[in-house]
Scaffold this active site. Sequence first.
Site, PDB file in Angstrom:
ATOM      1  CG  ASN A   8     -20.381  14.345 -45.770  1.00 33.80           C
ATOM      2  OD1 ASN A   8     -19.786  13.672 -46.610  1.00 33.80           O
ATOM      3  ND2 ASN A   8     -20.213  15.653 -45.667  1.00 33.80           N
ATOM      4  CD1 TRP A   9     -19.620   7.867 -43.634  1.00 29.57           C
ATOM      5  CD2 TRP A   9     -19.310   6.426 -45.329  1.00 29.57           C
ATOM      6  NE1 TRP A   9     -20.377   6.744 -43.391  1.00 29.57           N
ATOM      7  CE2 TRP A   9     -20.213   5.846 -44.409  1.00 29.57           C
ATOM      8  CE3 TRP A   9     -18.967   5.708 -46.478  1.00 29.57           C
ATOM      9  CZ2 TRP A   9     -20.764   4.589 -44.596  1.00 29.57           C
ATOM     10  CZ3 TRP A   9     -19.521   4.449 -46.681  1.00 29.57           C
ATOM     11  CH2 TRP A   9     -20.407   3.901 -45.742  1.00 29.57           C
ATOM     12  CE  LYS A  10     -17.540  16.158 -43.374  1.00 31.06           C
ATOM     13  NZ  LYS A  10     -17.261  17.266 -42.461  1.00 31.06           N
ATOM     14  CG  HIS A  96     -19.667  20.225 -47.091  1.00 34.98           C
ATOM     15  ND1 HIS A  96     -18.550  20.668 -46.429  1.00 34.98           N
ATOM     16  CD2 HIS A  96     -20.399  19.528 -46.180  1.00 34.98           C
ATOM     17  CE1 HIS A  96     -18.605  20.248 -45.167  1.00 34.98           C
ATOM     18  NE2 HIS A  96     -19.711  19.553 -44.991  1.00 34.98           N
ATOM     19  CD  GLU A 153     -23.416  21.037 -43.385  1.00 32.77           C
ATOM     20  OE1 GLU A 153     -24.191  20.181 -42.962  1.00 32.77           O
ATOM     21  OE2 GLU A 153     -22.188  20.928 -43.303  1.00 32.77           O
ATOM     22  N   GLY A 159     -17.059  19.656 -37.604  1.00 29.72           N
ATOM     23  CA  GLY A 159     -15.902  18.898 -37.152  1.00 29.72           C
ATOM     24  C   GLY A 159     -15.239  19.455 -35.905  1.00 29.72           C
ATOM     25  CB  SER A 190     -20.403  19.302 -33.774  1.00 28.84           C
ATOM     26  OG  SER A 190     -19.166  19.740 -34.290  1.00 28.84           O
ATOM     27  N   GLY A 209     -21.231  14.209 -39.860  1.00 31.35           N
ATOM     28  CA  GLY A 209     -19.910  13.889 -40.410  1.00 31.35           C
ATOM     29  C   GLY A 209     -19.164  12.957 -39.479  1.00 31.35           C
TER      30      GLY A 209
HETATM   31  P1  PGA Z   1     -19.399  17.066 -38.461  1.00 26.20           P
HETATM   32  O1  PGA Z   1     -19.565  17.313 -40.027  1.00 26.20           O
HETATM   33  O2  PGA Z   1     -20.574  16.255 -38.007  1.00 26.20           O
HETATM   34  O3  PGA Z   1     -18.087  16.350 -38.336  1.00 26.20           O
HETATM   35  O4  PGA Z   1     -19.386  18.407 -37.823  1.00 26.20           O
HETATM   36  C1  PGA Z   1     -20.797  17.790 -40.476  1.00 26.20           C
HETATM   37  C2  PGA Z   1     -20.740  18.236 -41.899  1.00 26.20           C
HETATM   38  O5  PGA Z   1     -19.696  18.353 -42.519  1.00 26.20           O
HETATM   39  O6  PGA Z   1     -21.807  18.493 -42.405  1.00 26.20           O
END
Ligand code: PGA
Length: 227
Positions: A8-10, A96, A153, A159, A190, A209
């Site tokens: 997920n590149w956001k 999300h 999630e 993050g 994470s 992410g």
């Molecule tokens: P992250 O993001 O790996 O940076 O924690 C995961 C997500 O948003 O699903």
Amino acid sequence: MKKIIIANWKSNKSTSEAQNWVDTFLSAVNQEALEQKNVILLPSFVQLTAVSHKIKETTLALGMQDISPFPSGSYTGAVSAHNVLGEHIEYVLVGHSERRFHFSETDEHVFKKIVQVIDSGMIPIVCVDEPYLESQAVTIDSYLHNKLIVAYEPIAAIGSGDRVSVGKVEEIKELVYKHFGKVPFIYGGSVEENSIAEYLIVCDGVLVGTASLDAHQFAAVVNSAKV
Ligand code: PGA
């Protein structure tokens, strides 16, 4: 079912960065490790066409990070399922926690999006956390539950580098099965190369992410995932 690994590149990456990412990733990843899994890329809307073109001859799959809750029509700024016809998109992430927090998305919005996704022949990946897991489940007509992938999630783990224990993920899996039925269940928060293997023992997949932004790092994630 192959284990699912989602990048997920956001709101990161320009189009050329996204294209370079695909090239770098494909040269860094172990082909056998890649083919054993269902690896799904979620670029921003703007990069969907370019990424779709880039991965045409590969086993990589494509998804969207969000979708309009409405069909095509007078909804300025929204991206509908119809807008992306022909881009070979198979999955759509909905609900999300960043959408819920920054864009005031509700369980009802998420339900409308799920309907658009399913009506367009794509698969919704619906994100839940404990405070709204049950309310989200009851907001979605139960006959649609078996068409979903459910992603746990936990907001605090996203993050932050502060992932939740595998035991906790197992506990939430039981809760998801109770409210949604025995759907494919994935975890996000994470996850990186050193932790993916333990989550894949109890989950059908992971959503990545931060560790998906760098192509080498994401290749290491895929390479170290045991099937
Ligand atoms: P992250 O993001 O790996 O940076 O924690 C995961 C997500 O948003 O699903």
